[in-house]
Design a protein around this motif. Sequence first.
Motif, mmCIF file in Angstrom:
data_model
loop_
_atom_site.group_PDB
_atom_site.id
_atom_site.type_symbol
_atom_site.label_atom_id
_atom_site.label_comp_id
_atom_site.label_asym_id
_atom_site.label_seq_id
_atom_site.Cartn_x
_atom_site.Cartn_y
_atom_site.Cartn_z
ATOM 1 N N GLU A 83 57.941 49.851 68.710
ATOM 2 C CA GLU A 83 57.908 48.492 68.146
ATOM 3 C C GLU A 83 59.272 47.825 68.270
ATOM 4 O OE1 GLU A 83 56.308 48.738 64.179
ATOM 5 O OE2 GLU A 83 54.270 49.045 64.913
ATOM 6 N N ALA A 84 60.333 48.617 68.092
ATOM 7 C CA ALA A 84 61.686 48.074 68.249
ATOM 8 C C ALA A 84 61.920 47.654 69.693
ATOM 9 C CB ALA A 84 62.719 49.106 67.811
ATOM 10 N N GLU A 85 61.404 48.425 70.619
ATOM 11 C CA GLU A 85 61.540 48.072 72.040
ATOM 12 C C GLU A 85 60.740 46.811 72.376
ATOM 13 O OE1 GLU A 85 61.176 51.279 74.903
ATOM 14 O OE2 GLU A 85 61.965 52.696 73.419
ATOM 15 N N VAL A 86 59.599 46.640 71.744
ATOM 16 C CA VAL A 86 58.805 45.427 71.951
ATOM 17 C C VAL A 86 59.600 44.213 71.485
ATOM 18 C CG1 VAL A 86 56.760 44.176 71.159
ATOM 19 C CG2 VAL A 86 56.552 46.550 71.867
ATOM 20 N N ALA A 87 60.287 44.347 70.375
ATOM 21 C CA ALA A 87 61.084 43.228 69.855
ATOM 22 C C ALA A 87 62.201 42.849 70.833
ATOM 23 C CB ALA A 87 61.672 43.598 68.503
ATOM 24 N N LYS A 88 62.730 43.842 71.548
ATOM 25 C CA LYS A 88 63.800 43.572 72.517
ATOM 26 C C LYS A 88 63.298 42.807 73.742
ATOM 27 C CE LYS A 88 66.418 47.732 71.384
ATOM 28 N NZ LYS A 88 66.873 49.043 71.891
ATOM 29 N N LEU A 89 61.983 42.871 74.003
ATOM 30 C CA LEU A 89 61.428 42.196 75.182
ATOM 31 C C LEU A 89 61.684 40.694 75.160
ATOM 32 C CD1 LEU A 89 57.954 43.916 75.738
ATOM 33 C CD2 LEU A 89 60.027 44.187 77.097
ATOM 34 N N ARG A 90 61.781 40.115 73.995
ATOM 35 C CA ARG A 90 61.945 38.656 73.876
ATOM 36 C C ARG A 90 63.262 38.174 74.492
ATOM 37 N NH1 ARG A 90 60.190 39.267 67.868
ATOM 38 N NH2 ARG A 90 57.973 39.581 68.179
ATOM 39 N N THR A 91 64.226 39.077 74.537
ATOM 40 C CA THR A 91 65.542 38.672 75.061
ATOM 41 C C THR A 91 65.654 38.873 76.567
ATOM 42 O OG1 THR A 91 66.472 40.884 74.675
ATOM 43 C CG2 THR A 91 66.634 39.275 72.869
#
Length: 184
Positions: A83-91
């Motif tokens: 989930e933390a990696e998914v959040a990084k996708l936005r950048t």
Amino acid sequence: MITKISTRLLRSTLAAAVLVGVPAVVAPTQAQAADVPAVGKVAMVDMQRVLNETKAGQKARKSLEQSSAAKEKKFEKRRNELEAEVAKLRTLKGQQLAAAQEKLQQESMELQSMFMALEQELSQQQNKILETMYRNSSEIVSKLAKDKGLDLVLVRDQMTVIFAKDTLDITAEVVKLYDQKFSK
């Protein structure tokens, strides 16, 4: 046409059988009915209670709960990382985004595989415990049935026994004997 011929043939064969005296339904004779043994003393065991009330069953349940909690913790840790990696996708953009999405897709599939493997491990642990408990209980019930002169012992379950007098239930004795024989 074949159906009409088959129906006529069947009717004529049955009519001939009746005329000749061949009985269509044969009732059991007294000798055949006597082959069924009479059941005298009956008892029941509630295996769910045996699993819940014996010391071994309680220990096994606690062990399964601990194992389940540990596996769930491991799974949740990995899921939170994803989930933390998914959040990084936005950048990310372009090639980096595509590569990160592909990696995340792979890790997601690995997480699903991990979940299924953990569930299977728990199921195998539970089945092993149940098998041991049932085998041990069966041994105790067999001896108890012989000692009490019982002809039949049923597993008491909502799906198998709708009604029975409480006096037929030997579960408490089975629990007591199980704890005496198999407590470690």
